[in-house]
Design an enzyme around this catalytic site. Structure first.
Site, mmCIF file in Angstrom:
data_model
loop_
_atom_site.group_PDB
_atom_site.id
_atom_site.type_symbol
_atom_site.label_atom_id
_atom_site.label_comp_id
_atom_site.label_asym_id
_atom_site.label_seq_id
_atom_site.Cartn_x
_atom_site.Cartn_y
_atom_site.Cartn_z
ATOM 1 N N GLU A 25 0.847 -1.204 0.000
ATOM 2 C CA GLU A 25 0.000 0.000 0.000
ATOM 3 C C GLU A 25 0.883 1.255 0.000
ATOM 4 O O GLU A 25 0.498 2.296 -0.519
ATOM 5 C CB GLU A 25 -0.955 0.010 1.203
ATOM 6 C CG GLU A 25 -2.097 0.998 1.031
ATOM 7 C CD GLU A 25 -3.195 0.879 2.087
ATOM 8 O OE1 GLU A 25 -2.983 1.347 3.209
ATOM 9 O OE2 GLU A 25 -4.265 0.331 1.777
ATOM 10 N N HIS A 54 5.459 -26.812 3.281
ATOM 11 C CA HIS A 54 4.591 -27.882 2.770
ATOM 12 C C HIS A 54 3.536 -27.333 1.821
ATOM 13 O O HIS A 54 2.538 -27.989 1.545
ATOM 14 C CB HIS A 54 3.932 -28.605 3.948
ATOM 15 C CG HIS A 54 4.940 -29.159 4.898
ATOM 16 N ND1 HIS A 54 5.633 -30.320 4.649
ATOM 17 C CD2 HIS A 54 5.428 -28.665 6.066
ATOM 18 C CE1 HIS A 54 6.488 -30.543 5.645
ATOM 19 N NE2 HIS A 54 6.383 -29.554 6.500
ATOM 20 N N LYS A 114 -13.460 2.622 -1.799
ATOM 21 C CA LYS A 114 -14.387 2.967 -0.718
ATOM 22 C C LYS A 114 -15.666 3.596 -1.282
ATOM 23 O O LYS A 114 -16.683 3.626 -0.623
ATOM 24 C CB LYS A 114 -13.718 3.932 0.253
ATOM 25 C CG LYS A 114 -12.547 3.304 1.007
ATOM 26 C CD LYS A 114 -12.003 4.249 2.062
ATOM 27 C CE LYS A 114 -10.950 3.558 2.912
ATOM 28 N NZ LYS A 114 -10.427 4.376 3.975
HETATM 29 O O1 F6P Z 1 -7.731 0.373 2.458
HETATM 30 C C1 F6P Z 1 -7.449 1.728 2.474
HETATM 31 C C2 F6P Z 1 -7.318 2.251 3.839
HETATM 32 O O2 F6P Z 1 -7.426 3.615 3.730
HETATM 33 C C3 F6P Z 1 -6.033 1.896 4.581
HETATM 34 O O3 F6P Z 1 -4.991 2.724 4.277
HETATM 35 C C4 F6P Z 1 -6.486 2.029 6.000
HETATM 36 O O4 F6P Z 1 -5.571 1.463 6.873
HETATM 37 C C5 F6P Z 1 -7.808 1.319 5.915
HETATM 38 O O5 F6P Z 1 -8.350 1.742 4.680
HETATM 39 C C6 F6P Z 1 -8.763 1.609 7.039
HETATM 40 O O6 F6P Z 1 -9.115 2.961 7.081
HETATM 41 P P1 F6P Z 1 -9.778 3.594 8.358
HETATM 42 O O7 F6P Z 1 -8.844 3.429 9.506
HETATM 43 O O8 F6P Z 1 -9.988 5.026 8.011
HETATM 44 O O9 F6P Z 1 -11.079 2.876 8.597
#
Ligand code: F6P
Length: 548
Positions: free
Chosen positions: A358, A389, A512
């Site tokens: 990431e 394994h 998201k």
């Molecule tokens: O998956 C993207 C991300 O933004 C990560 O960088 C982060 O750790 C995770 O989502 C969770 O985000 P939040 O803590 O804002 O819920």
């Protein structure tokens, strides 16, 4: 690759060219020969600091390679970038932010001075004390027996990894609740878990930097429904007694219903995957107590100082970063396997996958240009003995070069005199023996074996698969803190060499948002016309199955 992005343009171009010429020779080296030629190879290519030993001697390089890589790092301005990081400069330029996770582990916070980091740590300590001492009560007056951390990504992987790794390090009073982690948005973790728990004695920790992540909010809603069903008419008490929130967004926590007294904060300048040192570390503190948590911070701070002060010849994060760049950009080894030889580190690979991929899975440089070289390798991993394994066949006899990373604790850390613990000690040694045997065979191939020369090709081992072995003296909070900080800084070193921003994650932000429209398509079919043929057909199939 056609050249690392340039900082001191001429110097970097020259350093890059020198490395490419050098790699032209190195591609013909075999690790078995390198060891045969130099009896001092381990001494020259290993390093220890902060309770960690890193052995780079099984990498396909020599001291000259490291000199040349350091030349590239100088030309890319690594020293200036390190200063910028530790001076709170805007190293996260796409979001206009500093990245100051290292500040969370600075010791000697002065009383009397305004210090939000100290204040939040103190607030977390009060909560930990209340929970561990049984003073935190559910809405019916019961002490807490189970704590469920609800979070995902950085709000899950770090606390999960460290809590499991350090579970043997009980807090001083020896008491602690059972800890559970829920991350998956599909309910497959939380629903069966809640079935097993007693709502009267369960505390839910909602961990989300943004407090908008749908995965976490959907699990949070399920937990809230479960508690409200158990205690109808006691909504206020349920929220007050059974929910803690950890976030950089206090208003959103309040909006959701987290009582102000139950809110723990951290800040925009702490990246999600760099946040285990903050109040996101609450589950870790519940596992090892606040003294243990402070040890974890102290170990990371040891490593911060080492990174800032050690000359690059003896600087662990710098060397690890350079070795990875060598493998990826000059030897074209595009995969890396992370292999802990210790079941306590079973969540380490997933943690590292997020931290590295990431952070450095990027393709746009500081000038907004697409890069024309590889950045982060593909990283995957598993507890080493189990992986032996499963996928080691590919490491030993497949067609792909894979850089391997072995991680283990030299001592298990339990009292070896105790008769009942003897088997554990023996099993620990057996595991270490496997670790060393595997890295040796991967490096030397057939030449690690007594070979009568008559072995068919399918039983042969090519070897020359490079690896680094990282040994912690013991898996303690302090050494784990140092190990995590080592990886964080290594990621930064690599990002500087690649000219990318390791602190944003625009590639996943869209995820998201885009699911929202798709929910409408699945529920009603509305909006499917604008979709591509594949997605439209899949959505139609799911709708048909669900209504049959
Ligand atoms: O998956 C993207 C991300 O933004 C990560 O960088 C982060 O750790 C995770 O989502 C969770 O985000 P939040 O803590 O804002 O819920």
């Amino acid at each position: 690759m056609s050249g690392i992005p340039l900082h001191d343009v001429d110097a970097a171009r020259a350093a890059d060219q020198a490395l490419r010429d050098h790699a032209g020779q190195a591609r013909h080296w075999h690790l078995a020969d390198l060891f045969a030629e130099d009896a001092e190879r381990f001494q020259r290519l290993s390093l220890s600091a902060c309770g960690l030993l890193a052995d780079f001697s099984k990498q396909r390089l020599n001291p000259e390679t490291l000199d040349k890589l350091r030349g590239l790092a100088h030309a890319r301005g690594l020293d200036a970038w390190m200063r910028c990081l530790f001076e709170g400069g805007e190293v996260n330029w796409t979001e206009g932010r500093a990245a100051m996770h290292w500040r969370l582990r600075e010791p000697g916070r002065e009383e009397g001075k305004d210090d939000p980091v100290r204040d939040q740590l103190a607030r977390m300590e009060r909560m930990v004390t209340r929970i561990l001492s049984g003073q935190w009560r559910g809405c019916e007056g019961d002490a807490i027996t189970d704590v469920v951390n609800v979070g995902v990504g950085g709000s899950d992987l770090g606390p999960l990894m460290a809590s499991v790794a350090l579970h043997e390090h009980r807090p001083a009073n020896g008491q602690r609740p059972r800890l559970h982690f829920v991350s998956s948005m599909d309910g497959s973790q939380i629903v069966p878990l809640l079935d097993e728990l007693n709502p009267a004695t369960t505390l839910i920790v909602l961990s989300s930097k943004s407090f908008t992540t749908v995965d976490t909010l959907s699990n949070a809603a399920t937990a809230r429904y479960w508690l409200e069903q158990a205690f109808p008419d006691r909504n206020g008490a349920v929220l007050r007694c059974h929910f803690i929130g950890v976030s950089a967004m206090p208003e959103r926590m309040s909006e959701w219903g987290i009582h102000e007294d139950n809110q723990l904060l951290f800040w925009e300048w702490v990246g999600g995957r760099y946040s285990l040192w903050s109040t996101i570390g609450l589950p870790i503190a519940l596992t090892i107590g606040m003294d243990g948590f402070r040890e974890l911070l102290a170990g990371a701070h040891d490593l911060d100082r080492h990174f800032r002060e050690a000359p690059w010849e003896a600087n662990l994060p710098v060397l690890m970063g350079l070795v990875d760049v060598w493998n990826l950009n000059y030897l074209d080894i595009t995969a890396r396997a992370v292999l802990p030889y210790d079941g306590r580190l079973k969540h380490w690979p997933a943690y590292v996958e997020q931290l590295e991929m990431e952070s450095n899975g990027k393709s746009v440089d500081r000038d907004g240009e697409l890069v024309d070289y590889h950045t982060c390798p593909v990283i995957w991993g598993e507890v080493g003995p189990n992986a032996q394994h499963a996928f080691y066949q590919l490491l030993h006899q497949g067609t792909q070069p894979v850089a391997c990373e072995f991680i283990a604790a030299a001592r298990h850390g339990l009292d070896g005199n105790s008769a009942e613990l003897r088997p554990l000690e023996e099993q620990h040694s057996l595991t270490l023996a496997n670790c060393l045997a595997q890295s040796r065979l991967l490096a030397l191939g057939d030449r690690a074996l007594d070979d009568d020369g008559d072995t068919p090709a399918y039983k042969r081992y090519r070897g020359n698969q490079p690896s680094t072995t990282l040994l912690m003296d013991e898996l303690t909070p302090r050494h784990l803190g140092a190990l995590v900080a080592l990886y964080e800084h290594k990621v930064f070193v690599q990002a500087v060499l690649w000219g990318i921003n390791p602190f944003d994650q625009w590639g996943v932000e869209m995820g998201k948002k885009i699911a929202k429209d798709m929910i409408r398509v699945l529920e009603s079919g509305e909006g499917s016309d604008g979709l591509d043929a594949s997605t439209r057909a899949l959505a139609g199939y799911i709708r048909a199955q669900q209504s049959s």
